[in-house]
Design a protein around this motif. Sequence first.
Motif, mmCIF file in Angstrom:
data_model
loop_
_atom_site.group_PDB
_atom_site.id
_atom_site.type_symbol
_atom_site.label_atom_id
_atom_site.label_comp_id
_atom_site.label_asym_id
_atom_site.label_seq_id
_atom_site.Cartn_x
_atom_site.Cartn_y
_atom_site.Cartn_z
ATOM 1 N N ALA A 183 -11.709 12.815 -6.375
ATOM 2 C CA ALA A 183 -11.584 11.869 -5.403
ATOM 3 C C ALA A 183 -10.370 11.064 -5.499
ATOM 4 N N GLY A 184 -9.618 10.942 -6.321
ATOM 5 C CA GLY A 184 -8.290 10.643 -6.556
ATOM 6 C C GLY A 184 -7.410 11.562 -5.380
ATOM 7 N N GLY A 208 -8.554 13.382 -2.960
ATOM 8 C CA GLY A 208 -8.892 13.161 -1.521
ATOM 9 C C GLY A 208 -8.458 11.760 -1.105
ATOM 10 N N ILE A 209 -8.081 10.849 -1.650
ATOM 11 C CA ILE A 209 -7.546 9.660 -1.067
ATOM 12 C C ILE A 209 -6.240 9.169 -1.525
ATOM 13 N N ARG A 210 -5.484 10.631 -2.189
ATOM 14 C CA ARG A 210 -3.951 10.190 -2.627
ATOM 15 C C ARG A 210 -2.905 9.787 -1.753
ATOM 16 N N SER A 211 -3.279 10.083 -0.138
ATOM 17 C CA SER A 211 -2.182 9.446 0.612
ATOM 18 C C SER A 211 -2.346 7.882 0.847
ATOM 19 N N THR A 212 -3.273 7.249 0.473
ATOM 20 C CA THR A 212 -3.621 5.800 0.764
ATOM 21 C C THR A 212 -3.895 5.234 -0.735
ATOM 22 N N TYR A 213 -4.434 5.799 -1.766
ATOM 23 C CA TYR A 213 -4.756 5.294 -2.976
ATOM 24 C C TYR A 213 -3.267 5.089 -3.765
ATOM 25 N N ASN A 214 -3.001 3.698 -4.272
ATOM 26 C CA ASN A 214 -1.964 3.195 -5.012
ATOM 27 C C ASN A 214 -2.476 2.307 -6.314
ATOM 28 N N GLY A 260 0.573 5.787 -0.852
ATOM 29 C CA GLY A 260 0.122 6.981 -1.515
ATOM 30 C C GLY A 260 0.484 7.206 -2.977
ATOM 31 N N SER A 291 1.012 -1.128 -0.023
ATOM 32 C CA SER A 291 -0.100 0.071 0.004
ATOM 33 C C SER A 291 0.847 0.994 0.029
ATOM 34 N N MET A 323 -9.105 9.665 -11.525
ATOM 35 C CA MET A 323 -8.485 9.132 -10.267
ATOM 36 C C MET A 323 -7.034 8.627 -10.629
#
Length: 371
Positions: A293-294, A296-302, A33, A31, A233
């Motif tokens: 949305a991307g 907003g979740i850039r720290s966790t989305y990979n 970002g 996982s 995203m």
Amino acid sequence: MSSTVSSATPTSSTTPSPSGTYAADGTYCGSGGGANTYFGLRIASVFIIMACSTFGALFPVLARRTKWLNIPKPAFEFAKYFGSGVIIATAFIHLLDPAMAELGNPCLPSSWGEYPYALAFCLVSIFSIFVVELVAFRWGSAKLAELGIPTDMHSHGFGGPGHTHTHEDEKANEEATRPSDSESQLSDVDADYKEGLKASAARNNVLDTPASQIIGIAILEFGIILHSVLIGMTLAVDPSFKILFVVIIFHQLFEGLGLGSRLAYMRLPSSLNYVPVVGGCLYGLTTPIGIAAGLGIRSTYNPNTPRASIVSGVMDAISAGILIYTGLVELLAHEFLFNREMANASKGKLAYSIICMCFGCGIMALLGKWA
């Protein structure tokens, strides 16, 4: 448009966690970002892409309704056939190929590599859309029969060579030249819609009814929307932001023109005149929503994680099936093979239409080199 960063190479801007896992080929599967570079420009891209997408989709609609612009019909035809090529290339180059890569990610369990799941999802999508349209077609035929407008389930209204005219065809053509009893009951329908009903009766074709047109556009837009959210995203977290940003601007503009040209020529009663505008606005919002949305979740989305690859791959495969069916059946077949106007058109017009379509397909396929 690929909705994930290539899974075979770890991104340089993302530092893998020491506790992360790796595939056999060294691909990082943990996982983490996405990239944080160009953060201000990423925020600005929400509004820039919204403006480009909305312009592409709404310009044909508003231009056709605004007489003072006086845009010639050949310009609309160019946008329509160019857009058809764009949509078909998007299905194969920007959706199906990335879906195969995403579901072939070495980070996924080995069972995902035992079967071509991307092609299977695409196939299921194609047949699902076919069933939906078949049901809508039969329902539309029944409704037209109630109105007294003749239809023929086995005829696509092709008036060119090789088509056998029946007595029902001649009767339909005669009825199309004079007001029918059912048409006289539609006093609240505008002239353009009445002309559409006449053309529908003359061609024994139920594809011009409001319900069938709205269903067809909804199917096309649904596939585009799924794809647009995913690429939004990806743009929000991709380290190769500048290149992808420029490509997506052109991608959304071209795709919007293709969709908008279809929306502009929908034959609808005056009470449904808002539908093309709503469709254009909805298209303009999808990619910006994905970008937001991307971010907003850039720290966790990979995009390289197994879960992200599965979700993105399945959605890309479904979207590819929708656009393949729509592009080949609704756009190519109905515009060239089953369209009386095109069947009777000059060789020059036919060649012009095909060249416009191939040009759009080629441009969008070329964009696949960079994203």
